[in-house]
Scaffold this active site. Sequence first.
Site, mmCIF file in Angstrom:
data_model
loop_
_atom_site.group_PDB
_atom_site.id
_atom_site.type_symbol
_atom_site.label_atom_id
_atom_site.label_comp_id
_atom_site.label_asym_id
_atom_site.label_seq_id
_atom_site.Cartn_x
_atom_site.Cartn_y
_atom_site.Cartn_z
ATOM 1 C CG ASP A 1 62.589 72.633 21.770
ATOM 2 O OD1 ASP A 1 63.920 72.586 21.687
ATOM 3 O OD2 ASP A 1 62.036 71.000 20.779
ATOM 4 C CG ASP B 1 64.594 74.530 15.268
ATOM 5 O OD1 ASP B 1 63.168 74.847 14.867
ATOM 6 O OD2 ASP B 1 65.675 74.089 15.172
HETATM 7 MG MG LIG Z 1 63.334 71.345 19.286
#
Ligand SMILES: [Mg+2]
Length: 257
Positions: free
Chosen positions: A8, A10
């Site tokens: 991932d 962010d």
């Molecule tokens: Mg995230």
Amino acid sequence: MKHGLLIDMDGVIYSGETLIEGADKFIGNLLKNDIPFTFMTNNSQRTRLDAVRKLKLLGIEVTENHIYTSAMATGKFLGDQGAHTAYVLGEGGLLTSLHENGISLVNSDPEFVVLGEGRNFTLEMVQRAVDMILAGAKFITTNRDPSPKKPGWNNLGIAATTAMIEEATGRKAFVTGKPSPVMMRSARKYLGLETAETTVVGDTMETDIQGGVQMGYKTILVLSGIAKKEDLSQYAFKPDLIVSSVDQIETPLKWWS
Ligand SMILES: [Mg+2]
């Protein structure tokens, strides 16, 4: 056996516009050691090139091949379903991906209404989408990431828009992004990995970790983003490893043998 990572972005690599300390070193190490990985983001707005440019500004040099978005998963899913037409409330990355998968974007009588992140659609367009769904179009949303519920953030995000259309139509959206198996599986296949070879790295229990656990992947939760250690006991599932940030992840991982 080879092993690879679905990572991932962010809350894992950056927070807003700021690099999370050590993330550049972590990715540099994966590249140097030829460990397969792709970034896996629910943001359907950005194109892959947008994501590459953002990472470059933060000092991480990767190619578009290292980016897998919910827009890509959605386009592939609709292509596999034999879809021809869609009305889209969304931007950049989503429009590109639907085009690439042979879906025509139309303004009337679509087979699918597809919702992604965006700031440019109007309530008039939302009303049109609602009418299309009530007339029989299928409703897809690229993800249901929750609003941060903090002043100054994107609180009118996709979960809020999805809920608005669901309320107005009485239909539940079909979700293609994390934690949906649609994206969790297609991202793994994109990397050419088997289930037992796949590890997810993320900061959100409801998307990254739940998606990984449900698919039978190994999971690593980083505490540099949304999840807080004191909240973890309320979930019925847990990650295989919890670290403060990607800086603490040492490869090869202990289950890579
Ligand atoms: Mg995230």
